[in-house]
Design an enzyme around this catalytic site. Structure first.
Site, mmCIF file in Angstrom:
data_model
loop_
_atom_site.group_PDB
_atom_site.id
_atom_site.type_symbol
_atom_site.label_atom_id
_atom_site.label_comp_id
_atom_site.label_asym_id
_atom_site.label_seq_id
_atom_site.Cartn_x
_atom_site.Cartn_y
_atom_site.Cartn_z
ATOM 1 N N ASP A 52 -33.055 -87.741 -10.375
ATOM 2 C CA ASP A 52 -33.960 -87.063 -9.343
ATOM 3 C C ASP A 52 -35.607 -87.459 -9.829
ATOM 4 O OD1 ASP A 52 -32.044 -85.826 -8.189
ATOM 5 O OD2 ASP A 52 -32.148 -84.110 -9.588
ATOM 6 N N TYR A 110 -26.653 -87.472 -20.668
ATOM 7 C CA TYR A 110 -28.081 -86.960 -20.347
ATOM 8 C C TYR A 110 -28.610 -86.319 -21.680
ATOM 9 C CZ TYR A 110 -28.326 -87.688 -15.105
ATOM 10 O OH TYR A 110 -28.418 -88.322 -13.920
#
Length: 268
Positions: A52, A110
């Site tokens: 994002d 992540y």
């Protein structure tokens, strides 16, 4: 026609995310425009994960098909000489036509970084979330993670606007580590929901600040209490570390953690 895979890094603070968007600068568009300039071909790139706006990447993997006669291992140098300094290509390799950056991945990794020092640090500001309302209790935060490994429905941690058909995914590993005032939260999963990591971190911080208990944290995601999950961590502390594949086609990724290790010393 050759299929080329790249390991790339980017500073997410300069981009609207990985995916092309109207009236915004994305990583995908920037790389595809660069490929067009060197080959005069319209190239479509595919990424292992769609980050994002504001989210960084230290080992993102992408691929594309191209009919252009330069040595495959030269793509990194050729692209780096033309790309902005906010994107770097670490490695370029040729892969089979059946190999796919997204669908061939076994899992993605992540990492979220929290700076829990009273004093903000200018040099960490872009890469971490400076959060200090009080000292974060990392023991309680770690306890809250119990039971998350495996296949579960993480609907509570999915932001609105997702186009996924299901909110079920499999977490391979999740851990929290504190070094001095830096807290690192690592999550490895087969796939990630829209806003999933940042929602998890936002709730974990509430646990660390004693605003909710580890049991309440678990209750919210197990019982899909999405309406109770209001806090979400900012994008700048999140980084796509890498993707792992069954076949180790890269020299750097899978063997090395390409994310820099930050250490704060000298003040408290």
């Amino acid at each position: 026609m050759k299929r080329v895979a790249l390991v790339i890094q980017y500073d997410g603070s300069y981009f609207s995310g990985w995916q092309r968007q109207k009236n915004a600068i994305s990583v995908q568009e920037t790389i595809e425009n660069c490929l067009f300039k060197i080959s005069n071909q319209i190239i479509k790139t595919f990424a292992s994960g769609r980050t994002d706006a504001g989210v960084h990447a230290s080992g993102q993997v992408i691929h594309f098909d191209i009919d252009f006669l330069i040595p495959i291992d030269r793509y990194a140098d050729v692209l780096n000489s033309r790309l902005p300094h906010t994107i770097r290509i670490l490695e370029s390799v040729e892969v089979k036509s059946s190999w796919h950056a997204c669908y061939s991945a076994v899992y993605r990794h992540y990492r979220y970084v929290i700076n829990n020092n009273k004093i903000p640090n200018l040099f960490l500001n872009k890469w971490s979330w400076h959060r200090y309302q009080k000292y974060l209790d990392e023991v309680s935060m770690s306890i809250a993670l119990d039971g998350m490994i495996g296949e579960h429905d993480f609907f509570a941690f999915q932001k609105s606007g997702s186009n996924r058909s299901t909110s079920v995914t499999t977490i391979k590993d999740i851990k929290l580590e504190r070094t001095e005032d830096l807290i690192l939260i690592d999550i490895k999963a087969t796939g990630f929901l829209y806003g999933m990591v940042r929602s998890i971190v936002g709730q974990l911080v509430l646990v660390g600040e004693k605003k909710i208990t580890p049991d309440i944290f678990k209750d919210r995601w197990v019982l899909k209490k999405k309406h109770d999950v209001r806090e979400s961590a900012p994008a700048k502390g999140l980084c796509f570390v890498n993707s792992v594949y069954e076949e180790n086609i890269f020299k750097r990724i899978n063997k090395n953690d390409l994310f820099p290790k930050f250490v704060i010393r000298g003040y408290s």
